[in-house]
Motif scaffolding. Structure first.
Motif, PDB file in Angstrom:
ATOM      1  N   GLN A 368      37.110  30.426  58.128  1.00 11.42           N
ATOM      2  CA  GLN A 368      37.541  31.809  57.988  1.00 11.42           C
ATOM      3  C   GLN A 368      37.819  32.387  59.367  1.00 11.42           C
ATOM      4  OE1 GLN A 368      39.096  34.420  56.811  1.00 11.42           O
ATOM      5  NE2 GLN A 368      37.766  34.602  54.998  1.00 11.42           N
ATOM      6  N   ASP A 369      39.059  32.886  59.562  1.00  8.89           N
ATOM      7  CA  ASP A 369      39.430  33.446  60.867  1.00  8.89           C
ATOM      8  C   ASP A 369      39.380  34.960  60.889  1.00  8.89           C
ATOM      9  OD1 ASP A 369      41.483  33.544  59.040  1.00  8.89           O
ATOM     10  OD2 ASP A 369      43.044  33.543  60.580  1.00  8.89           O
ATOM     11  N   LYS A 370      39.219  35.620  59.747  1.00  3.15           N
ATOM     12  CA  LYS A 370      39.162  37.081  59.691  1.00  3.15           C
ATOM     13  C   LYS A 370      37.708  37.536  59.639  1.00  3.15           C
ATOM     14  CE  LYS A 370      43.618  37.565  57.337  1.00  3.15           C
ATOM     15  NZ  LYS A 370      44.317  38.100  56.146  1.00  3.15           N
ATOM     16  N   ALA A 371      37.175  37.861  60.798  1.00  2.00           N
ATOM     17  CA  ALA A 371      35.812  38.371  60.926  1.00  2.00           C
ATOM     18  C   ALA A 371      34.821  37.509  60.165  1.00  2.00           C
ATOM     19  CB  ALA A 371      35.732  39.817  60.442  1.00  2.00           C
ATOM     20  N   PRO A 372      34.626  36.243  60.557  1.00  2.00           N
ATOM     21  CA  PRO A 372      33.699  35.368  59.828  1.00  2.00           C
ATOM     22  C   PRO A 372      32.262  35.857  59.933  1.00  2.00           C
ATOM     23  CG  PRO A 372      34.384  34.350  61.894  1.00  2.00           C
ATOM     24  CD  PRO A 372      35.213  35.580  61.739  1.00  2.00           C
ATOM     25  N   ILE A 373      31.496  35.597  58.870  1.00  2.04           N
ATOM     26  CA  ILE A 373      30.075  35.935  58.835  1.00  2.04           C
ATOM     27  C   ILE A 373      29.300  34.667  59.193  1.00  2.04           C
ATOM     28  CG2 ILE A 373      28.190  36.841  57.431  1.00  2.04           C
ATOM     29  CD1 ILE A 373      30.233  38.154  55.636  1.00  2.04           C
ATOM     30  N   GLY A 374      28.981  34.494  60.429  1.00  2.00           N
ATOM     31  CA  GLY A 374      28.259  33.308  60.873  1.00  2.00           C
ATOM     32  C   GLY A 374      29.209  32.182  61.228  1.00  2.00           C
ATOM     33  N   LEU A 375      28.633  31.087  61.721  1.00  2.00           N
ATOM     34  CA  LEU A 375      29.420  29.957  62.193  1.00  2.00           C
ATOM     35  C   LEU A 375      29.930  29.075  61.068  1.00  2.00           C
ATOM     36  CD1 LEU A 375      27.240  28.886  65.272  1.00  2.00           C
ATOM     37  CD2 LEU A 375      29.359  30.237  65.258  1.00  2.00           C
ATOM     38  N   GLY A 376      29.299  29.094  59.923  1.00  2.00           N
ATOM     39  CA  GLY A 376      29.696  28.200  58.838  1.00  2.00           C
ATOM     40  C   GLY A 376      30.529  28.853  57.765  1.00  2.00           C
ATOM     41  N   HIS A 377      31.047  30.043  58.027  1.00  2.73           N
ATOM     42  CA  HIS A 377      31.854  30.754  57.026  1.00  2.73           C
ATOM     43  C   HIS A 377      33.207  30.042  56.864  1.00  2.73           C
ATOM     44  CE1 HIS A 377      33.475  34.895  55.489  1.00  2.73           C
ATOM     45  NE2 HIS A 377      33.639  33.909  54.613  1.00  2.73           N
ATOM     46  N   CYS A 378      33.468  29.485  55.684  1.00  2.00           N
ATOM     47  CA  CYS A 378      34.699  28.732  55.442  1.00  2.00           C
ATOM     48  C   CYS A 378      35.308  29.151  54.108  1.00  2.00           C
ATOM     49  CB  CYS A 378      34.430  27.223  55.461  1.00  2.00           C
ATOM     50  SG  CYS A 378      33.101  26.690  54.369  1.00  2.00           S
ATOM     51  N   VAL A 379      36.504  28.628  53.839  1.00  2.00           N
ATOM     52  CA  VAL A 379      37.270  29.027  52.644  1.00  2.00           C
ATOM     53  C   VAL A 379      37.859  27.771  52.016  1.00  2.00           C
ATOM     54  CG1 VAL A 379      39.138  30.455  51.726  1.00  2.00           C
ATOM     55  CG2 VAL A 379      37.851  31.234  53.727  1.00  2.00           C
ATOM     56  N   ILE A 380      37.817  27.690  50.685  1.00  2.00           N
ATOM     57  CA  ILE A 380      38.449  26.617  49.914  1.00  2.00           C
ATOM     58  C   ILE A 380      39.710  27.194  49.279  1.00  2.00           C
ATOM     59  CG2 ILE A 380      38.173  24.995  48.008  1.00  2.00           C
ATOM     60  CD1 ILE A 380      35.164  25.092  48.490  1.00  2.00           C
ATOM     61  N   GLU A 381      40.859  26.599  49.582  1.00  2.00           N
ATOM     62  CA  GLU A 381      42.140  27.098  49.075  1.00  2.00           C
ATOM     63  C   GLU A 381      42.999  25.944  48.566  1.00  2.00           C
ATOM     64  OE1 GLU A 381      42.914  31.100  51.813  1.00  2.00           O
ATOM     65  OE2 GLU A 381      43.927  29.213  52.293  1.00  2.00           O
ATOM     66  N   PRO A 382      43.870  26.200  47.602  1.00  2.00           N
ATOM     67  CA  PRO A 382      44.793  25.153  47.123  1.00  2.00           C
ATOM     68  C   PRO A 382      46.013  25.044  48.043  1.00  2.00           C
ATOM     69  CG  PRO A 382      45.077  27.119  45.815  1.00  2.00           C
ATOM     70  CD  PRO A 382      43.949  27.408  46.764  1.00  2.00           C
ATOM     71  N   ILE A 383      46.615  23.870  48.082  1.00  2.00           N
ATOM     72  CA  ILE A 383      47.816  23.676  48.897  1.00  2.00           C
ATOM     73  C   ILE A 383      48.995  24.396  48.260  1.00  2.00           C
ATOM     74  CG2 ILE A 383      49.406  21.949  49.818  1.00  2.00           C
ATOM     75  CD1 ILE A 383      47.089  19.990  49.878  1.00  2.00           C
ATOM     76  N   GLU A 384      49.191  24.226  46.963  1.00  2.00           N
ATOM     77  CA  GLU A 384      50.245  24.936  46.246  1.00  2.00           C
ATOM     78  C   GLU A 384      49.689  26.231  45.689  1.00  2.00           C
ATOM     79  OE1 GLU A 384      51.734  22.303  43.299  1.00  2.00           O
ATOM     80  OE2 GLU A 384      52.639  20.921  44.748  1.00  2.00           O
ATOM     81  N   HIS A 385      50.592  27.040  45.145  1.00  2.00           N
ATOM     82  CA  HIS A 385      50.167  28.339  44.632  1.00  2.00           C
ATOM     83  C   HIS A 385      49.385  28.181  43.334  1.00  2.00           C
ATOM     84  CE1 HIS A 385      50.247  32.628  43.776  1.00  2.00           C
ATOM     85  NE2 HIS A 385      50.585  32.305  42.538  1.00  2.00           N
ATOM     86  N   VAL A 386      48.180  28.727  43.310  1.00  2.00           N
ATOM     87  CA  VAL A 386      47.348  28.786  42.112  1.00  2.00           C
ATOM     88  C   VAL A 386      46.785  30.196  42.042  1.00  2.00           C
ATOM     89  CG1 VAL A 386      45.322  27.893  40.929  1.00  2.00           C
ATOM     90  CG2 VAL A 386      46.761  26.348  42.260  1.00  2.00           C
ATOM     91  N   PRO A 387      47.018  30.938  40.981  1.00  2.00           N
ATOM     92  CA  PRO A 387      46.575  32.337  40.941  1.00  2.00           C
ATOM     93  C   PRO A 387      45.071  32.516  41.101  1.00  2.00           C
ATOM     94  CG  PRO A 387      48.148  31.897  39.187  1.00  2.00           C
ATOM     95  CD  PRO A 387      47.793  30.580  39.781  1.00  2.00           C
ATOM     96  N   SER A 388      44.289  31.721  40.393  1.00  2.00           N
ATOM     97  CA  SER A 388      42.838  31.899  40.429  1.00  2.00           C
ATOM     98  C   SER A 388      42.159  30.598  40.033  1.00  2.00           C
ATOM     99  CB  SER A 388      42.412  33.030  39.486  1.00  2.00           C
ATOM    100  OG  SER A 388      42.688  32.683  38.146  1.00  2.00           O
ATOM    101  N   HIS A 389      40.844  30.569  40.223  1.00  2.00           N
ATOM    102  CA  HIS A 389      40.058  29.406  39.828  1.00  2.00           C
ATOM    103  C   HIS A 389      40.080  29.220  38.317  1.00  2.00           C
ATOM    104  CE1 HIS A 389      36.029  27.038  40.317  1.00  2.00           C
ATOM    105  NE2 HIS A 389      37.053  26.253  40.123  1.00  2.00           N
ATOM    106  N   VAL A 390      40.137  30.329  37.573  1.00  2.00           N
ATOM    107  CA  VAL A 390      40.157  30.261  36.113  1.00  2.00           C
ATOM    108  C   VAL A 390      41.449  29.621  35.620  1.00  2.00           C
ATOM    109  CG1 VAL A 390      40.236  31.679  34.030  1.00  2.00           C
ATOM    110  CG2 VAL A 390      38.581  32.184  35.813  1.00  2.00           C
ATOM    111  N   GLU A 391      42.577  29.932  36.259  1.00  2.00           N
ATOM    112  CA  GLU A 391      43.880  29.441  35.824  1.00  2.00           C
ATOM    113  C   GLU A 391      44.283  28.146  36.513  1.00  2.00           C
ATOM    114  OE1 GLU A 391      46.863  32.521  35.927  1.00  2.00           O
ATOM    115  OE2 GLU A 391      45.334  34.075  35.733  1.00  2.00           O
ATOM    116  N   ALA A 392      43.419  27.571  37.333  1.00  2.00           N
ATOM    117  CA  ALA A 392      43.765  26.351  38.057  1.00  2.00           C
ATOM    118  C   ALA A 392      43.790  25.159  37.119  1.00  2.00           C
ATOM    119  CB  ALA A 392      42.762  26.122  39.186  1.00  2.00           C
TER     120      ALA A 392
END
Length: 566
Positions: A368-392
């Motif tokens: 996470q590059d936008k004001a991370p909370i701590g050193l281990g703050h990370c993000v899981i994202e899809p390569i292609e467009h996916v609206p949400s985890h529910v619709e993935a």
């Protein structure tokens, strides 16, 4: 007086003798014209033998006719539209016919009176151009005046439309002599010879009617040469869903016999190209308004065909041709929308490529590059467009789950626990459909704060949003929001080390705090930057972020499941 009377009588007798003398010539001329007309009709039918026979008789009759007496001089001021004159055809665009006729025929009558020529609009359009034929009949100068008046009317209409932004532009009308019996064209076509069993090239006469039909088929762009039958333009009949004899149900929807495969239906649902039965039912309920009575129970919507009948919306009640055209238009719009989303996803990935720690086939892990909370703050994202985890899709959700498991093991070895946050809003800032993709934030917490996190989040969710709502305030997800919140809803979800979790359906996106999850975590751990909006927080320097990516990659390498892909 008597001589005058005799002179008058002689004059009258002379007139009678002249009429009697011209009568045989007129009769012969009428017979020749009748034969010529019959020959013309035979030529239009393509009967060459009959045409040649009748034409020979007409020529013989015309040759046998005695010479006609010289015509009497026309009185001064005569020669109006009633004279023999000339016949001329002009072509007029189909859209200008009503303007030429006028209300109750007033415009065309006024032009006839002014030009002293007869103006007639033929009912059948021209076979080659599709424009309407206007027949002008009268003296040469009268025909010229009539054509000039028609061109003037068309030019005035074109100028009015041009000022309104839709002008066709005036142009001079094409003028031609009426000749309905156009000569048949000769074309070379292959033909099967039954005697020899070989193909040979022969000459074939193509009549004007055939050329007109071929031209009309070419302009329509829809011939049957491609092997597909033309779609029906009639409104379809009511669907028969039950067998008349046994009374058993044989069909649910109109398109049950379309032969769509399961894979095509799945792809259509993923693209969002078509509406579901629930969407059609909701549209029809909204359209009915106060007239909608509603079923006795929720099950009656489908058990008693109430929902199925309302599913037959305006689109499904249209003819096959219109329905196919509407479906093609919707599919093209969905493909354009999906293409724009894919371009946005590719651009987003390229901008964050330097933050990627691990890359799977469908999902990647980044810091996470936008004001991370701590050193281990990370993000899981899809390569292609996916609206949400529910619709993935399943493959996307599986890879995201693998990343979550590896991160849980990694931070458990360090004595910390992870909190996973996800927020999905259907609408963007401008009220349009959001282009944001699925993003699961992974925030490590110390053991003391992690133990208090479930109760802290539960209290925050119960106090957020409006007081009265259609949905429950909080849903227990058991660590995974999939299967708890239906697709198409805006929601916020939190998971605690994949063991427990909560979800909240966001009903009013305009009033929802988009930083709700991060602010709750920052309040729990008493973060130094708590209370400051993310937009106002300064970004970290590039060199520092690069150093963090390298360090996090080394720590995550023993737990990285993506190494098995290579």
């Amino acid at each position: 007086a008597g001589g005058g009377g005799g002179g008058a009588g002689a004059g009258g007798g002379g007139g009678s003798a002249q009429s009697a003398q011209s009568a045989p010539a007129a009769q012969v001329e009428v017979d020749a014209n009748k034969l010529a007309a019959k020959a013309l009709r035979a030529k239009m039918r393509g009967d060459t033998a009959e045409y040649e026979r009748l034409q020979a008789q007409a020529d013989a009759a015309a040759a046998a006719a005695p010479p006609a007496p010289p015509p009497a001089a026309a009185p001064s001021g005569g020669g109006g539209a009633g004279g023999r004159g000339t016949n001329v055809e002009v072509l007029v665009p189909e859209g200008s016919v009503g303007m030429l006729i006028g209300k109750g025929g007033s415009t065309i009558l006024a032009m006839e009176k002014e030009s002293q020529a007869r103006i007639r609009l033929l009912s059948e359009p021209d076979a080659e151009t599709g424009e309407r034929i206007v027949l002008l009949r009268g003296e040469e100068d009268a025909v010229d005046r009539a054509q000039a008046l028609i061109e003037e009317r068309l030019s005035e209409a074109a100028e009015r439309e041009a000022r309104g932004g839709k002008g066709r532009g005036g142009k001079k009308l094409k003028r031609r002599r009426p000749d309905r019996a156009r000569p048949a064209a000769v074309e070379m076509v292959p033909e099967f010879d039954a005697a020899t069993g070989q193909l040979k090239v022969v000459e074939r006469r193509v009549e004007a009617s055939e050329r007109a039909s071929e031209a009309a088929g070419g302009r329509g762009g829809g011939s049957e040469s491609d092997g597909e039958e033309a779609l029906s333009t009639r409104r379809p009949k009511r669907v028969q869903r039950f067998d008349k004899g046994s009374g058993e149900r044989t069909k649910y929807f109109r398109d049950d016999d379309a032969g769509a495969s399961l894979s095509s239906l799945y792809e259509e649902a993923r693209r969002g190209a078509g509406k579901t039965i629930d969407d059609h039912y909701a549209d029809n309920v909204a359209r009915a308004g106060r007239k909608y009575k509603g079923p006795a129970s929720a099950d009656d919507e489908y058990d008693n065909d109430g929902g199925v009948e309302m599913h037959e919306s305006r689109l499904s009640r249209k003819s096959d041709a219109k329905r196919k055209q509407a479906e093609a238009s919707q599919q093209a719009a969905a493909e354009r929308r999906q293409g724009a989303l894919e371009q946005a996803a590719e651009k987003r990935f390229n901008e964050r490529k330097h933050l990627v720690v691990a890359l799977g086939e469908h999902v990647y892990l980044r810091l996470q590059d936008k004001a991370p909370i701590g050193l281990g703050h990370c993000v899981i994202e899809p390569i292609e467009h996916v609206p949400s985890h529910v619709e993935a899709a399943e493959e996307v959700a599986t890879e995201a789950r693998n990343f979550q498991k590896c991160l849980v093991r990694m931070f458990a070895a360090r004595g910390a626990q992870l909190v996973f946050l996800e927020q999905h809003l259907r609408l963007g800032s401008a009220g349009l459909p959001s282009r944001d993709t699925m993003a699961i934030e992974c925030i490590p917490l110390p053991a003391r704060d992690a133990a208090a996190a479930p109760g802290y989040f539960k209290k925050a969710i119960l106090e957020c949003d409006e007081e009265w709502s259609q949905h429950k305030k909080i849903y227990d997800t058991g660590g995974c929001v999939r299967g708890t919140v239906p697709a198409g809803f805006s929601y916020f979800a939190v998971s605690f080390a994949l063991q427990a979790g909560y979800a909240h359906v966001v009903e009013d996106e305009a009033e929802w705090n988009t930083d709700f999850g991060r602010e709750t975590v920052e309040g729990l751990i008493e973060f130094d930057g708590a209370g400051i909006p993310l937009k106002r927080r300064p970004p970290l320097p590039f060199e520092e972020m690069r150093s963090r990516v390298v360090d996090f990659g080394k720590a995550f390498e023993p737990y990285d499941w993506t190494q098995q892909l290579s």
